[in-house]
Motif scaffolding. Sequence first.
Motif, PDB file in Angstrom:
ATOM      1  N   GLU A 244      -4.943  43.060  36.354  1.00 22.20           N
ATOM      2  CA  GLU A 244      -5.382  41.867  35.630  1.00 22.20           C
ATOM      3  C   GLU A 244      -6.788  42.017  35.037  1.00 22.20           C
ATOM      4  OE1 GLU A 244      -2.972  38.523  38.248  1.00 22.20           O
ATOM      5  OE2 GLU A 244      -4.944  39.170  38.915  1.00 22.20           O
ATOM      6  N   VAL A 245      -6.981  41.374  33.897  1.00 21.24           N
ATOM      7  CA  VAL A 245      -8.347  41.193  33.406  1.00 21.24           C
ATOM      8  C   VAL A 245      -8.923  40.059  34.243  1.00 21.24           C
ATOM      9  CG1 VAL A 245      -9.775  40.393  31.471  1.00 21.24           C
ATOM     10  CG2 VAL A 245      -7.874  41.972  31.052  1.00 21.24           C
ATOM     11  N   VAL A 246     -10.079  40.302  34.848  1.00 24.95           N
ATOM     12  CA  VAL A 246     -10.668  39.307  35.748  1.00 24.95           C
ATOM     13  C   VAL A 246     -11.711  38.505  34.976  1.00 24.95           C
ATOM     14  CG1 VAL A 246     -12.033  39.008  37.848  1.00 24.95           C
ATOM     15  CG2 VAL A 246     -10.253  40.767  37.744  1.00 24.95           C
ATOM     16  N   VAL A 247     -11.512  37.204  34.912  1.00 30.48           N
ATOM     17  CA  VAL A 247     -12.417  36.335  34.159  1.00 30.48           C
ATOM     18  C   VAL A 247     -13.231  35.503  35.157  1.00 30.48           C
ATOM     19  CG1 VAL A 247     -12.601  34.534  32.406  1.00 30.48           C
ATOM     20  CG2 VAL A 247     -10.719  36.210  32.286  1.00 30.48           C
ATOM     21  N   VAL A 248     -14.553  35.704  35.155  1.00 32.70           N
ATOM     22  CA  VAL A 248     -15.396  35.059  36.168  1.00 32.70           C
ATOM     23  C   VAL A 248     -16.387  34.095  35.512  1.00 32.70           C
ATOM     24  CG1 VAL A 248     -17.076  35.453  38.031  1.00 32.70           C
ATOM     25  CG2 VAL A 248     -15.253  37.119  37.626  1.00 32.70           C
ATOM     26  N   ALA A 249     -16.554  32.939  36.114  1.00 34.37           N
ATOM     27  CA  ALA A 249     -17.533  31.957  35.634  1.00 34.37           C
ATOM     28  C   ALA A 249     -18.936  32.474  35.930  1.00 34.37           C
ATOM     29  CB  ALA A 249     -17.317  30.622  36.334  1.00 34.37           C
ATOM     30  N   GLY A 250     -19.754  32.560  34.894  1.00 39.78           N
ATOM     31  CA  GLY A 250     -21.141  32.984  35.088  1.00 39.78           C
ATOM     32  C   GLY A 250     -21.969  31.876  35.696  1.00 39.78           C
ATOM     33  N   PHE A 251     -23.236  32.230  36.082  1.00 30.50           N
ATOM     34  CA  PHE A 251     -24.258  31.206  36.366  1.00 30.50           C
ATOM     35  C   PHE A 251     -24.055  30.468  37.680  1.00 30.50           C
ATOM     36  CE2 PHE A 251     -25.376  26.636  34.899  1.00 30.50           C
ATOM     37  CZ  PHE A 251     -26.749  26.748  35.053  1.00 30.50           C
ATOM     38  N   GLN A 252     -23.024  30.802  38.456  1.00 35.70           N
ATOM     39  CA  GLN A 252     -22.761  29.998  39.656  1.00 35.70           C
ATOM     40  C   GLN A 252     -22.392  30.853  40.850  1.00 35.70           C
ATOM     41  OE1 GLN A 252     -18.386  28.450  39.413  1.00 35.70           O
ATOM     42  NE2 GLN A 252     -19.322  28.060  37.435  1.00 35.70           N
ATOM     43  N   GLY A 253     -22.621  30.284  42.017  1.00 32.42           N
ATOM     44  CA  GLY A 253     -22.243  30.940  43.255  1.00 32.42           C
ATOM     45  C   GLY A 253     -22.010  29.885  44.315  1.00 32.42           C
ATOM     46  N   VAL A 254     -22.059  30.354  45.546  1.00 27.08           N
ATOM     47  CA  VAL A 254     -21.818  29.433  46.645  1.00 27.08           C
ATOM     48  C   VAL A 254     -22.739  29.852  47.796  1.00 27.08           C
ATOM     49  CG1 VAL A 254     -19.888  30.828  47.529  1.00 27.08           C
ATOM     50  CG2 VAL A 254     -19.922  28.385  47.974  1.00 27.08           C
TER      51      VAL A 254
ATOM     52  N   VAL B 177     -17.306  38.033  32.214  1.00 28.52           N
ATOM     53  CA  VAL B 177     -18.090  36.895  32.705  1.00 28.52           C
ATOM     54  C   VAL B 177     -18.389  36.022  31.501  1.00 28.52           C
ATOM     55  CG1 VAL B 177     -20.311  36.210  33.716  1.00 28.52           C
ATOM     56  CG2 VAL B 177     -19.117  38.249  34.567  1.00 28.52           C
ATOM     57  N   VAL B 178     -18.172  34.723  31.628  1.00 31.46           N
ATOM     58  CA  VAL B 178     -18.480  33.853  30.489  1.00 31.46           C
ATOM     59  C   VAL B 178     -19.441  32.739  30.858  1.00 31.46           C
ATOM     60  CG1 VAL B 178     -16.505  34.228  28.963  1.00 31.46           C
ATOM     61  CG2 VAL B 178     -16.293  32.635  30.878  1.00 31.46           C
ATOM     62  N   SER B 179     -20.201  32.321  29.832  1.00 32.73           N
ATOM     63  CA  SER B 179     -21.087  31.153  29.921  1.00 32.73           C
ATOM     64  C   SER B 179     -20.294  29.912  29.561  1.00 32.73           C
ATOM     65  CB  SER B 179     -22.216  31.274  28.899  1.00 32.73           C
ATOM     66  OG  SER B 179     -23.105  32.282  29.238  1.00 32.73           O
ATOM     67  N   ALA B 180     -20.946  28.782  29.697  1.00 33.88           N
ATOM     68  CA  ALA B 180     -20.402  27.533  29.175  1.00 33.88           C
ATOM     69  C   ALA B 180     -20.441  27.594  27.649  1.00 33.88           C
ATOM     70  CB  ALA B 180     -21.254  26.371  29.660  1.00 33.88           C
ATOM     71  N   MET B 181     -19.580  26.810  26.988  1.00 34.22           N
ATOM     72  CA  MET B 181     -19.598  26.764  25.526  1.00 34.22           C
ATOM     73  C   MET B 181     -20.988  26.281  25.069  1.00 34.22           C
ATOM     74  SD  MET B 181     -15.762  25.186  25.094  1.00 34.22           S
ATOM     75  CE  MET B 181     -15.557  25.276  23.311  1.00 34.22           C
TER      76      MET B 181
ATOM     77  N   SER C 292      -8.462  33.666  36.072  1.00 36.50           N
ATOM     78  CA  SER C 292      -9.828  33.132  36.079  1.00 36.50           C
ATOM     79  C   SER C 292     -10.284  32.816  37.497  1.00 36.50           C
ATOM     80  CB  SER C 292      -9.889  31.860  35.224  1.00 36.50           C
ATOM     81  OG  SER C 292      -9.146  30.830  35.846  1.00 36.50           O
ATOM     82  N   PHE C 293     -11.581  32.967  37.720  1.00 37.89           N
ATOM     83  CA  PHE C 293     -12.168  32.675  39.034  1.00 37.89           C
ATOM     84  C   PHE C 293     -13.510  31.966  38.865  1.00 37.89           C
ATOM     85  CE2 PHE C 293      -9.736  36.594  39.721  1.00 37.89           C
ATOM     86  CZ  PHE C 293      -8.997  36.278  40.854  1.00 37.89           C
ATOM     87  N   THR C 294     -13.765  30.988  39.695  1.00 35.43           N
ATOM     88  CA  THR C 294     -15.126  30.422  39.755  1.00 35.43           C
ATOM     89  C   THR C 294     -15.998  31.397  40.551  1.00 35.43           C
ATOM     90  OG1 THR C 294     -14.730  29.267  41.826  1.00 35.43           O
ATOM     91  CG2 THR C 294     -14.207  28.054  39.797  1.00 35.43           C
ATOM     92  N   GLY C 295     -17.299  31.169  40.533  1.00 36.52           N
ATOM     93  CA  GLY C 295     -18.207  32.024  41.300  1.00 36.52           C
ATOM     94  C   GLY C 295     -17.848  32.006  42.784  1.00 36.52           C
ATOM     95  N   GLY C 296     -17.590  30.829  43.301  1.00 34.04           N
ATOM     96  CA  GLY C 296     -17.236  30.699  44.719  1.00 34.04           C
ATOM     97  C   GLY C 296     -15.965  31.459  45.062  1.00 34.04           C
ATOM     98  N   GLN C 297     -15.008  31.416  44.170  1.00 36.38           N
ATOM     99  CA  GLN C 297     -13.728  32.079  44.449  1.00 36.38           C
ATOM    100  C   GLN C 297     -13.854  33.604  44.547  1.00 36.38           C
ATOM    101  OE1 GLN C 297     -11.399  30.316  41.264  1.00 36.38           O
ATOM    102  NE2 GLN C 297     -10.207  29.120  42.729  1.00 36.38           N
ATOM    103  N   VAL C 298     -14.839  34.168  43.841  1.00 36.25           N
ATOM    104  CA  VAL C 298     -15.042  35.613  44.001  1.00 36.25           C
ATOM    105  C   VAL C 298     -16.214  35.906  44.939  1.00 36.25           C
ATOM    106  CG1 VAL C 298     -13.892  36.467  41.945  1.00 36.25           C
ATOM    107  CG2 VAL C 298     -16.262  35.742  41.789  1.00 36.25           C
TER     108      VAL C 298
END
Length: 410
Positions: free
Chosen positions: A129-139, A39-43, A94-100
């Motif tokens: 796969e290594v799953v890379v998810v955007a932190g801080f967001q959902g849907v 899970v990653v934050s924004a830069m 990579s996945f956005t919060g909504g995508q997962v």
Amino acid sequence: MSLIVQKYGGTSVGSPERIENVAGKAAAFRAQGHDVVVVVSAMSGETNRLVALAGAIDDQPDSRELDVLLSTGEQVTIALLAMALKKRGVAARSFTGGQVHIRTDSAHNKARIVDIDKQRVSAALAAGEVVVVAGFQGVDDSGNITTLGRGGSDTTAVALAAALSADECQIYTDVDGVYTTDPRVVPEARRLDRITFEEMLEMASLGSKVLQIRAVEFAGKYDVPLRVLSSFEEGEGTLITYEEEGMEQALISGIAFNRDEAKLTVLGVPDHPGVAHRILGPVGAANIEVDMIIQNVGADGTTDFTFTVHRNDFVRAREVLDSVAAELGARQVDGDDKIVKVSLVGVGMRSHAGIASRMFEILADEGINIRMISTSEIKVSVVIDEKYLELGVRALHTGFELAQEAGTNI
Ligand code: ADP
Ligand code: ASP
Ligand code: MG
């Protein structure tokens, strides 16, 4: 084979080089045979930049659109990290919060995770796969993008770890663990090998931003092994754990502080039943959260009523109070937004008296005036002038010998 969820904060992904460093670390875990979710934050600085951009359009930006904007920060990082992994020959996606399917309520800018449908992540992991998810967001249920409040990537990571029954959730950041207090304020602060959920929860809620409070809540509730570590150095970091029976508890495990406070006082309020409600009712109705509250003993039929709010709400709270005070026939409204809250936290306090008075003595010796006090079983908080924050925290850290392993003597 075990499943590890790792979270890297803003500083840890603050440049292309640092993203490469993160890719290297995630790839190493993968090479050891672990399933890895990152899970990653924004830069670093990006979320602040986006908030400022929104503010340049509207000083009260629409909360739904603000979430659309803020969520882009993390979307940049997931793409860059997935690229860096693939360049290394590591299968990743990579996945956005909504995508997962990180489903939240609809409280924009401070949404809560309701549940996570783990199918998507599990399928990607099963494909190696290594799953890379955007932190801080959902849907939310209507498909709107939501964000989880500042520091929310911690919560994304813990929630994913809970949903996937991960073996460990690792929070990588720019310090190598949880310290007795913020090491940027007290350089001799000591890293804790372990801290209980209860203490970490208290530290987080009293202002230690090393972990978002909801992340700690989630980890405690769903029994997620949670560790805070450095992205830049090797080490064991700090394990957040349950209180173990028979464990010798430190009297005080840490000092938290919060610079985001402001205080308001209504002076000369008629002292009858219902007054507290008549003051705080309109404040709550304006969606302003109140923290500490003090009402003085009445004298001559009137009393003074003081409470603290988030500094961002100071001006609005004052407006609300001005009209309430006029209605109540109060004498005056006073305010101060140059105050801070400093708190001692420790489960060991439960069985010891005298911590509060020792705290007041240490502050008095430095000539620091205490403006408000509040206590609970495992914490003592004081409000002091902002200019004394560093001095006060350092004096308390020294006075309670927190730099020493066996510290905590009084
Ligand atoms: P990230 O961007 O990785 O999420 P944060 O800035 O949110 O990082 O959290 C890490 C920061 O928390 C540290 O740089 C430190 O200044 C601050 N901090 C506050 N209190 C503590 C504490 N008790 N122990 C460690 N760090 C703390
Ligand atoms: N990027 C968000 C923030 O700066 C979320 C996070 O970093 O945890 O608050
Ligand atoms: Mg953070």
